[in-house]
Motif scaffolding. Structure first.
Motif, short mmCIF file in Angstrom:
data_model
loop_
_atom_site.label_atom_id
_atom_site.label_comp_id
_atom_site.label_asym_id
_atom_site.label_seq_id
_atom_site.Cartn_x
_atom_site.Cartn_y
_atom_site.Cartn_z
N LEU A 177 0.83 -1.20 0.00
CA LEU A 177 0.00 0.00 0.00
C LEU A 177 0.87 1.25 0.00
N LEU A 178 1.93 1.25 0.77
CA LEU A 178 2.85 2.38 0.79
C LEU A 178 3.41 2.65 -0.60
N GLY A 179 3.79 1.60 -1.31
CA GLY A 179 4.28 1.76 -2.67
C GLY A 179 3.23 2.36 -3.60
N ASP A 194 -0.30 12.51 3.99
CA ASP A 194 -0.86 12.16 5.30
C ASP A 194 -0.98 10.65 5.45
N LEU A 195 -1.49 9.99 4.43
CA LEU A 195 -1.61 8.53 4.47
C LEU A 195 -0.23 7.87 4.52
N ILE A 196 0.68 8.36 3.70
CA ILE A 196 2.04 7.81 3.65
C ILE A 196 2.72 7.95 5.01
N SER A 197 2.57 9.10 5.65
CA SER A 197 3.18 9.32 6.97
C SER A 197 2.64 8.34 8.01
N ALA A 198 1.34 8.12 7.99
CA ALA A 198 0.73 7.18 8.93
C ALA A 198 1.22 5.76 8.68
N LEU A 199 1.37 5.38 7.43
CA LEU A 199 1.89 4.05 7.11
C LEU A 199 3.34 3.91 7.55
N HIS A 200 4.15 4.95 7.35
CA HIS A 200 5.54 4.90 7.82
C HIS A 200 5.59 4.69 9.32
N ALA A 201 4.75 5.40 10.06
CA ALA A 201 4.73 5.26 11.53
C ALA A 201 4.35 3.83 11.92
N HIS A 260 -7.23 -2.10 -5.14
CA HIS A 260 -6.93 -3.43 -4.61
C HIS A 260 -6.17 -3.34 -3.28
N LEU A 261 -5.15 -2.49 -3.22
CA LEU A 261 -4.33 -2.37 -2.02
C LEU A 261 -5.12 -1.78 -0.85
N ILE A 262 -5.97 -0.82 -1.13
CA ILE A 262 -6.80 -0.22 -0.07
C ILE A 262 -7.76 -1.27 0.48
#
Length: 113
Positions: free
Chosen positions: A16-18, A38-45, A98-100
């Motif tokens: 999903l990050l990709g 915002d979504l990317i930052s939350a996934l990184h955390a 698909h990833l979501i």
């Protein structure tokens, strides 16, 4: 619905990050870039916290760890509904949808919403 292991969750979240990174670079407005960031930052955390776990724990059932990641569920739902408007390329839109869906399954099991 069967439980997902931490190992499986890491794979889903990394994918999903990709997809979100790809959509971020394709976005043509700052508002959209901010949305994806915002979504990317939350996934990184979330991935950072999961990365601290011992490899021996990767077989355990996954539950979202960070508050940031639990808080992005409404945004992921919104993106899933508007993916064709937010992702400019059709291949990116199909991939993101698909990833979501996979990520929402991970989050949905755990009493969110």
């Amino acid at each position: 619905m069967s439980s997902s292991s931490i190992s499986n969750a890491i794979n889903v979240l990394e994918d999903l990050l990709g997809g979100l990174n790809q959509a971020y670079w394709e976005a043509n407005s700052l508002d959209r870039k901010d949305f994806f960031y915002d979504l990317i930052s939350a996934l990184h955390a979330e991935l950072s916290e999961l990365g601290k776990l011992s490899v021996q724990d990767h077989h355990l059932d996954y539950e979202p760890v960070t508050e940031e990641f639990r808080a992005v569920r409404p945004k992921l739902s919104r993106l899933r509904k508007l993916v064709d408007d937010f992702a400019l390329r059709s291949t990116t839109a199909v991939r993101l949808e698909h990833l979501i869906n996979e990520a929402m399954v991970l989050m949905g099991r755990n009493g969110a919403g």
